[in-house]
Design a protein around this motif. Structure first.
Motif, PDB file in Angstrom:
ATOM      1  N   ASP A  29      -0.880  -3.652  10.238  1.00  0.00           N
ATOM      2  CA  ASP A  29      -0.712  -5.116  10.232  1.00  0.00           C
ATOM      3  C   ASP A  29       0.457  -5.489   9.188  1.00  0.00           C
ATOM      4  O   ASP A  29       1.017  -4.707   8.341  1.00  0.00           O
ATOM      5  N   HIS A  30       1.289  -6.681   9.237  1.00  0.00           N
ATOM      6  CA  HIS A  30       2.109  -7.180   8.497  1.00  0.00           C
ATOM      7  C   HIS A  30       1.779  -8.199   7.521  1.00  0.00           C
ATOM      8  O   HIS A  30       0.862  -9.325   8.145  1.00  0.00           O
TER       9      HIS A  30
ATOM     10  N   LEU B  29      -0.127   0.212   4.776  1.00  0.00           N
ATOM     11  CA  LEU B  29      -0.144   1.724   5.213  1.00  0.00           C
ATOM     12  C   LEU B  29      -1.380   2.219   5.316  1.00  0.00           C
ATOM     13  O   LEU B  29      -1.360   3.112   6.014  1.00  0.00           O
ATOM     14  N   GLU B  30      -2.282   1.650   4.721  1.00  0.00           N
ATOM     15  CA  GLU B  30      -3.769   2.160   4.898  1.00  0.00           C
ATOM     16  C   GLU B  30      -4.868   1.313   4.264  1.00  0.00           C
ATOM     17  O   GLU B  30      -4.378   0.202   3.366  1.00  0.00           O
ATOM     18  N   GLN B  31      -6.069   1.315   4.223  1.00  0.00           N
ATOM     19  CA  GLN B  31      -6.899   0.559   3.575  1.00  0.00           C
ATOM     20  C   GLN B  31      -7.485   1.558   2.512  1.00  0.00           C
ATOM     21  O   GLN B  31      -8.157   2.755   2.883  1.00  0.00           O
ATOM     22  N   VAL B  32      -7.512   1.246   1.172  1.00  0.00           N
ATOM     23  CA  VAL B  32      -8.123   2.202   0.067  1.00  0.00           C
ATOM     24  C   VAL B  32      -9.332   2.211  -0.054  1.00  0.00           C
ATOM     25  O   VAL B  32     -10.133   2.798   0.023  1.00  0.00           O
ATOM     26  N   LYS B  33      -9.934   0.902  -0.383  1.00  0.00           N
ATOM     27  CA  LYS B  33     -11.144   0.301  -0.469  1.00  0.00           C
ATOM     28  C   LYS B  33     -11.334  -0.822   0.489  1.00  0.00           C
ATOM     29  O   LYS B  33     -10.427  -1.110   1.357  1.00  0.00           O
ATOM     30  N   GLU B  34     -12.581  -1.488   0.456  1.00  0.00           N
ATOM     31  CA  GLU B  34     -12.618  -2.896   1.292  1.00  0.00           C
ATOM     32  C   GLU B  34     -11.787  -3.795   1.155  1.00  0.00           C
ATOM     33  O   GLU B  34     -11.509  -4.541   1.940  1.00  0.00           O
TER      34      GLU B  34
ATOM     35  N   ALA C 291      -8.491  -3.353  -1.030  1.00  0.00           N
ATOM     36  CA  ALA C 291      -7.088  -2.844  -1.467  1.00  0.00           C
ATOM     37  C   ALA C 291      -6.572  -2.254  -0.457  1.00  0.00           C
ATOM     38  O   ALA C 291      -7.036  -1.381   0.319  1.00  0.00           O
ATOM     39  N   TYR C 292      -5.191  -2.569  -0.397  1.00  0.00           N
ATOM     40  CA  TYR C 292      -4.348  -2.202   0.608  1.00  0.00           C
ATOM     41  C   TYR C 292      -3.058  -1.795  -0.065  1.00  0.00           C
ATOM     42  O   TYR C 292      -2.383  -2.828  -0.588  1.00  0.00           O
ATOM     43  N   PRO C 293      -2.463  -0.472   0.347  1.00  0.00           N
ATOM     44  CA  PRO C 293      -1.153  -0.075  -0.158  1.00  0.00           C
ATOM     45  C   PRO C 293      -0.354  -0.771   0.920  1.00  0.00           C
ATOM     46  O   PRO C 293      -0.508  -0.653   1.991  1.00  0.00           O
ATOM     47  N   LEU C 294       0.897  -1.359   0.301  1.00  0.00           N
ATOM     48  CA  LEU C 294       1.993  -1.826   1.030  1.00  0.00           C
ATOM     49  C   LEU C 294       3.226  -0.861   1.238  1.00  0.00           C
ATOM     50  O   LEU C 294       3.496  -0.145   0.411  1.00  0.00           O
ATOM     51  N   ALA C 295       4.149  -1.059   2.211  1.00  0.00           N
ATOM     52  CA  ALA C 295       5.255  -0.687   2.451  1.00  0.00           C
ATOM     53  C   ALA C 295       6.430  -1.509   1.661  1.00  0.00           C
ATOM     54  O   ALA C 295       6.739  -2.329   2.216  1.00  0.00           O
ATOM     55  N   LEU C 296       6.823  -1.233   0.373  1.00  0.00           N
ATOM     56  CA  LEU C 296       7.442  -2.233  -0.274  1.00  0.00           C
ATOM     57  C   LEU C 296       9.053  -1.484  -0.318  1.00  0.00           C
ATOM     58  O   LEU C 296       9.310  -0.225  -0.060  1.00  0.00           O
ATOM     59  N   PRO C 297       9.892  -2.611  -0.341  1.00  0.00           N
ATOM     60  CA  PRO C 297      11.508  -2.171  -0.339  1.00  0.00           C
ATOM     61  C   PRO C 297      11.695  -1.500  -1.531  1.00  0.00           C
ATOM     62  O   PRO C 297      10.749  -1.547  -2.650  1.00  0.00           O
TER      63      PRO C 297
ATOM     64  N   ASP D  94      13.936  -2.261  -3.832  1.00  0.00           N
ATOM     65  CA  ASP D  94      14.096  -3.122  -4.989  1.00  0.00           C
ATOM     66  C   ASP D  94      12.887  -3.591  -5.766  1.00  0.00           C
ATOM     67  O   ASP D  94      12.706  -3.866  -6.790  1.00  0.00           O
ATOM     68  N   LEU D  95      11.697  -3.185  -5.033  1.00  0.00           N
ATOM     69  CA  LEU D  95      10.139  -3.528  -5.744  1.00  0.00           C
ATOM     70  C   LEU D  95       9.446  -2.104  -5.894  1.00  0.00           C
ATOM     71  O   LEU D  95       8.484  -2.218  -6.101  1.00  0.00           O
ATOM     72  N   ASP D  96      10.190  -1.067  -6.360  1.00  0.00           N
ATOM     73  CA  ASP D  96       9.712   0.312  -6.375  1.00  0.00           C
ATOM     74  C   ASP D  96       9.205   0.187  -7.740  1.00  0.00           C
ATOM     75  O   ASP D  96       8.156   1.309  -7.984  1.00  0.00           O
ATOM     76  N   LYS D  97       9.279  -0.528  -8.784  1.00  0.00           N
ATOM     77  CA  LYS D  97       8.759  -0.239  -9.854  1.00  0.00           C
ATOM     78  C   LYS D  97       7.482  -0.939 -10.096  1.00  0.00           C
ATOM     79  O   LYS D  97       6.598  -0.722 -10.814  1.00  0.00           O
ATOM     80  N   LEU D  98       6.889  -1.600  -8.904  1.00  0.00           N
ATOM     81  CA  LEU D  98       5.448  -2.275  -8.618  1.00  0.00           C
ATOM     82  C   LEU D  98       4.669  -1.111  -8.224  1.00  0.00           C
ATOM     83  O   LEU D  98       5.068  -0.403  -7.302  1.00  0.00           O
ATOM     84  N   HIS D  99       3.360  -1.188  -8.610  1.00  0.00           N
ATOM     85  CA  HIS D  99       2.163  -0.560  -8.047  1.00  0.00           C
ATOM     86  C   HIS D  99       2.105  -1.034  -6.566  1.00  0.00           C
ATOM     87  O   HIS D  99       1.991  -2.257  -6.382  1.00  0.00           O
ATOM     88  N   ASN D 100       2.011  -0.416  -5.722  1.00  0.00           N
ATOM     89  CA  ASN D 100       1.983  -0.625  -4.264  1.00  0.00           C
ATOM     90  C   ASN D 100       0.939  -0.998  -3.756  1.00  0.00           C
ATOM     91  O   ASN D 100       0.709  -1.363  -2.420  1.00  0.00           O
ATOM     92  N   VAL D 101      -0.298  -0.859  -4.388  1.00  0.00           N
ATOM     93  CA  VAL D 101      -1.730  -1.256  -3.771  1.00  0.00           C
ATOM     94  C   VAL D 101      -2.207  -2.578  -4.342  1.00  0.00           C
ATOM     95  O   VAL D 101      -2.157  -2.815  -5.602  1.00  0.00           O
TER      96      VAL D 101
END
Length: 174
Positions: A38-39, A70-75, A77-83, A85-92
């Motif tokens: 999903d987006h 990218l996946e569902q970690v918990k009920e 929490a979701y990790p995202l495919a970030l660009p 320029d946002l690689d310093k952010l935690h992606n979940v």
């Protein structure tokens, strides 16, 4: 009423209040769940950089990007495919930070690069002064200016203390 009767009655009232609060919350809560692929948009909060009473004042939050789940970690929490320029952010991210994208062929998505901080805020820059006014207090008058902020419409412009804006953004007053 003293002793065990008071404790019993108080306990019953607390249970009644808890049950009512749970019913109130459950009726208004909508389950939000995403699937892999999903987006979604990510909620960020702009800060104006003007300190008031020890805290930075904020404008309305807005949503950026269009990121894939990218996946569902918990009920919730979701990790995202970030660009990159946002690689310093935690992606979940928590589900409350996400907004589902409903595909629409006529929808044009603008990607404005933002310098996001680790707490998902970014500093807003003032564009121009829209208006001036005097705020009358009991013993003094405070000059105010109405500021139009970048990435926001004129309906979201804010009144700021002129002296603070002059010291932080002198280019607006030249």
């Amino acid at each position: 009423m003293i002793g065990p009767e008071l404790i019993q009655e108080t306990t019953e009232k607390v249970r009644l209040i808890q049950a009512r609060i749970k019913n109130y919350a459950d009726r208004r809560r909508r389950p939000l769940e995403f699937m892999v692929g999903d987006h979604v948009f990510l909620k960020v909060s702009p800060t104006k950089g003007v300190m008031r009473f020890g805290q930075t004042s904020k404008l309305s939050p807005r949503y950026i990007g269009l990121y894939e789940i990218l996946e569902q970690v918990k009920e919730v929490a979701y990790p995202l495919a970030l660009p990159i320029d946002l690689d310093k952010l935690h992606n979940v991210f928590h589900v409350s930070m996400l907004k589902k994208y409903m595909p629409d062929p006529s929808h044009v998505i603008r990607h404005e690069p933002l310098q996001l901080r680790n707490d998902l805020t970014y500093e807003e820059k003032p564009i121009e002064i829209l208006d001036h006014r005097q705020k009358q207090l009991r013993n003094k008058v405070i000059p105010m200016v109405k500021i139009l902020w970048a990435n926001h419409s004129s309906s979201e412009s804010t009144w700021e203390v002129e002296e603070q804006m002059k010291s932080k953004y002198p280019h607006l007053f030249s």
